[in-house]
Design a protein around this motif. Structure first.
Motif: not given
Length: 340
Positions: A33-34, A36, A233, A237-238
């Motif tokens: 998730g981080l 993508s 997150l 996020g990133l």
């Protein structure tokens, strides 16, 4: 604090028990998730740091010949590992002087292009890019992952250890692998090439998809890593983490540019790292400044030992508070004035 909270349930038990596998699974899902990552990518992990991963890659990802963009100590080490591998052809090595980075131009005779997102030794950042005609693109992201943006379309393997931006301990390597990288792993394994099980990328992949490692990992490292990923997150996020690092490094660079006795080492602002800021000093010993800071509880501002410059090297990873970086510059001023 994270270890104290998780310790009773995970410390001291087998890494193949559900409690530990749940943490590993959380790490793999969190990184997916981080970063993508598109469908079909896998987070693979194994014991050892990035140095071990270079050996893993020479067995399981480099087919016959690799190209390496070298602009510091750590980008050079992977090239050395490839050159020493008896089953591979001599690598193509493209070098640039410390403080710069080469341009990414693919050599058509090479099946891998190896580059570095952030050269920890010099404080140079190079955006991962897939040039025309490149084979698999392998990105060493040890000091950048989690603190800088990257596009999965520009890489096939984005690998790192967790002791930098992910505020964990060492002893682990992690790699985000594209479908093309997974195909390469399978093809090399099927070719019958000999490789030790501990350095076999296919073994690491099989264990990772079961949320475990081949051998027992340092559980504390995994717990700290999982905690940091969750923190990133939860805060956005990133991009949030990258912006936070950029804010901190910007404080350092602006401070250096405003001092007659300091200057950013990397001349081109576009190539200055956002996670490792390097600053040259003039008229005052950087070693003396670091000693004065260390004597007052401010540690690890020393330059990279092999670079041989009168320099400070300051980590501006997401876990570092920007206000602390601002305070650090005032402390350096005080030390510099006292020593000059």
């Amino acid at each position: 604090e994270a270890l104290m909270a998780a310790g009773r349930s995970v410390m001291g038990t087998s890494h193949r028990q559900r409690a530990v596998k749940d943490v590993v699974g959380s790490v793999r899902r969190g990184l997916t998730g981080l970063f993508s990552l598109p469908d079909g990518w896998e987070i693979v992990l194994g014991n050892g740091g990035s140095t071990v991963f270079w050996d893993v890659a020479t067995f399981g990802l480099l087919e016959s010949r690799s190209q390496h963009l070298v602009f510091g100590e750590f980008s050079g080490k992977f090239a050395e590992a490839a050159a020493a591998a008896p089953h591979l052809g001599d690598p193509v090595v493209v070098r640039s002087e410390p403080g710069t980075h080469p341009e990414a131009v693919a050599d058509g005779d090479c099946d891998v292009l190896a580059l570095t997102h952030n050269e920890t030794s010099t404080g140079v950042m190079m955006a991962p890019v897939r040039p025309a005609g490149a084979g698999l693109v392998l990105v060493d992201a040890t000091s950048a992952a989690g603190g800088a943006l990257w596009d999965p379309a520009q890489a096939d393997v984005y690998y790192f250890a967790p002791q930098k931006c992910f505020a964990s301990d060492g002893g682990l390597w992690l790699a985000a692998c594209s479908p093309a990288a997974l195909e390469r792993i399978a093809a090399i394994k099927a070719s019958g090439r000999w490789m030790p099980a501990s350095l076999d990328m296919s073994v690491a992949l099989a264990n990772s998809t079961a949320n475990q490692t081949y051998n027992t990992p340092a559980i504390a490292t995994v717990v700290l890593l999982e905690n940091q990923i969750s923190w990133m997150l939860a805060n956005g996020g990133l991009r949030w983490a990258a912006d936070r690092s950029a804010r901190s490094s910007g404080i350092v660079y602006r401070w250096a540019e405003a001092r007659p006795w300091a200057a950013p080492f990397v001349a081109d602002p576009a190539r200055r790292s956002t996670v490792v800021a390097t600053v040259d000093l003039e008229g005052v010993s950087a070693d003396d400044v670091c000693d004065a800071l260390r004597a007052n509880g401010i540690v690890d501002t020393e330059s990279y030992r092999k670079l041989g410059r009168n320099q400070l090297r300051i980590g501006t990873v997401p876990a570092v508070e920007p206000d602390d970086v601002e305070a650090l510059t005032a402390c350096i001023d005080a030390a510099g004035e006292h020593l000059s």
